[in-house]
Structures are given as structure tokens and as C-alpha cells.
Design an enzyme around this catalytic site. Sequence first.
Site, PDB file in Angstrom:
ATOM      1  N   MET A  69       8.534   0.003  -6.119  1.00  0.00           N
ATOM      2  CA  MET A  69       8.480   1.313  -6.782  1.00  0.00           C
ATOM      3  C   MET A  69       9.630   1.409  -7.793  1.00  0.00           C
ATOM      4  SD  MET A  69       6.933   3.992  -4.091  1.00  0.00           S
ATOM      5  CE  MET A  69       8.422   4.396  -3.203  1.00  0.00           C
ATOM      6  N   HIS A  78      14.890  -6.206  -3.642  1.00  0.00           N
ATOM      7  CA  HIS A  78      13.700  -6.551  -4.441  1.00  0.00           C
ATOM      8  C   HIS A  78      13.872  -7.922  -5.108  1.00  0.00           C
ATOM      9  CE1 HIS A  78      13.689  -1.981  -4.918  1.00  0.00           C
ATOM     10  NE2 HIS A  78      12.559  -2.223  -4.300  1.00  0.00           N
ATOM     11  N   GLN A 123       1.810   8.118  -1.509  1.00  0.00           N
ATOM     12  CA  GLN A 123       2.591   7.911  -0.290  1.00  0.00           C
ATOM     13  C   GLN A 123       3.727   8.929  -0.119  1.00  0.00           C
ATOM     14  OE1 GLN A 123       3.543   3.812  -1.707  1.00  0.00           O
ATOM     15  NE2 GLN A 123       5.523   4.136  -0.723  1.00  0.00           N
TER      16      GLN A 123
HETATM   17  O1  PAF Z   1       7.960  -0.609  -0.193  1.00  0.00           O
HETATM   18  C1  PAF Z   1       7.664  -0.039  -1.260  1.00  0.00           C
HETATM   19  O2  PAF Z   1       8.433   0.003  -2.214  1.00  0.00           O
HETATM   20  C2  PAF Z   1       6.310   0.651  -1.384  1.00  0.00           C
HETATM   21  O3  PAF Z   1       5.927   1.243  -0.198  1.00  0.00           O
HETATM   22  C3  PAF Z   1       5.209  -0.294  -1.904  1.00  0.00           C
HETATM   23  C4  PAF Z   1       4.931  -1.436  -0.954  1.00  0.00           C
HETATM   24  C5  PAF Z   1       5.607  -0.848  -3.268  1.00  0.00           C
HETATM   25  C6  PAF Z   1       3.898   0.481  -2.092  1.00  0.00           C
HETATM   26  O4  PAF Z   1       4.044   1.530  -2.988  1.00  0.00           O
END
Ligand code: PAF
Length: 279
Positions: free
Chosen positions: A29, A36, A60
Site C-alpha cells: 500500500m 517492503h 480493507q
Molecule cells: O499488507 C498490505 O500492505 C496489504 O494488506 C496488501 C497485501 C497490499 C493488500 O492491500
Amino acid sequence: MKIIKDIKEMQNLSKNLKKDKSIGFVATMGFLHEGHLSLAHQAKEQNDVVVMSIFVNPLQFAEGEDFNTYPRDRKRDEKLAEEAGVDILFFPSPEEMYPENFQTHINVEKLTQVLEGASRPLFFKGVTTVVCKLFNAVKPIRAYFGEKDAQQLIVIKKMVEDLNMDVEIVPMPIIREYDELAMSSRNKYLNPEERKSAVSLYKALKKAKQMIDDKIFDTKIIIQNMEKIISSYPFTHIDYISINHISNLKSLKYIEIGKTLISLAVFVGKTRLIDNIWI
Ligand code: PAF
């Protein structure tokens, strides 16, 4: 690094790439941090092409959660992604992902009833729906997810298994700050005083680990000790501390070595942080 916003363009490119190349995928995100980037590095090692998506997924987030204030910094993300070896940055818009009259969702039923799912009932339905859509756009052979979101990882694996998705889910270890706070884009919300209290999560998890090393296996006693540690820090408010079986997420009375997930969610000020260890 190529930047793509359009789902069809991503699909066409992936279709061509897949003929003779492996695609590794990192879904994010944005507001990238070392966690990341470690996923991107691993993807680079194991695949010919690395695709990273940046999409703050409205599905979400519940009403009153931080969708609008979730940190976003596109230029910084582009630079970090490129430095980490990402070949294609997929940057769809909410309108592209969820056009008017969108009405299909994916729901992993049982594993999402507990822990994060109990506190955030819409969360996993949003995650599995977007991850499925991203897989359909990117067509990866491998996808990389961090163990910090342990339940998310377990739920995504279940979706992939149940729906016969042809992608390998690669779990990656939690990356921590200098003082062992798990890296998260939401750490940015903490003021300096709260930031000091945020270390209580991993301190509590380490206490649990130490108790298990000392052969204390009663989960009630372990959780009481963890609660004591967290409550001794200012600005903290425990959402849950839970000890569960790693595969079915059933609550455990006694630690089962090799099969136990200890996880917690704690508000530090207004910021909700999560962390876990696998025993
Ligand atoms: O972990 C995240 O950053 C989010 O939940 C994901 C997997 C990118 C889905 O939006």
C-alpha cells in the site's frame, strides 16, 4: 522502471513476459520501508522480473479507520522501488480497481473470524479481494508477503489453496527498527513519546519466548505476563494478545512447539500496532 496504471496494460505485459520469464510480485500500500524492500530484494533474487503494486485499498478500511490519512508519498516510493530492483511498478487507481457496480468479493470464512478479523471485520474480505485482483493483473509465479501480518499471510495462503490459484506464496521475516519495533508504514503516526512505548509489543513477545524457553507452556500465564509488560508503558491500550495454532488459528491452552503463533494488537495513542512471533 516502468510505471503502469491500467489493469489491461498490466495484464498484456504480464502475458507476454510469462512466455519466457518468471514474475515475482510484491503487493504494497506504499509508503515503502525496509520491510517492503526486503520482499522486493528476495523477489529479485528468485525471479526474472519483479512487479510491485502500490494501492491503498479502500475495501480493507472500515468507516473511521485511517484510509484518508494513510501515508502516501509517490515520488519517494518510486525512487525506493527502483533502487530495490523493481522492474514494473503497478499503480492502479481506485476507479480502475473498483469501477461502479463492482460487486464480487472473496471471503476466507473461518480463519478470518479471530484476531485481526474479530477487531476489523471487513479487513480480510478487502485484502483477499484486492490480492486476487492484483494476482489476475500481474500473473506472478511467486508472491512475497511479510510475516508481520501473520494472519494475512495465513489467509492469503488459504485463498490460494482453496481457489487453486497458480502462485507460490513466499513468507518473509519481519524487519525491525534499531530498537526492535516491527517496521510498519503506520509507525509514522507515533509522536516521540508514543514511539518509546511502541517497543512494549516486542518486549512482551520476547518475555513470552523467554517463558517458553523456561518451560512455562500455560498460555494464560504467558498472556498475563505480556499484559503486565505492555500496561507498564504509557499511552498503551491492548486490543488483544492471543496464542493460536499456526494453521487453524484455534486458541491454544498450552504452547505447542513448532505450531504456535503469539500475536498482539496494541493501540499506542491512537495508532494501532501489531506484532507476532512464531514458536
Ligand atoms: O499488507 C498490505 O500492505 C496489504 O494488506 C496488501 C497485501 C497490499 C493488500 O492491500
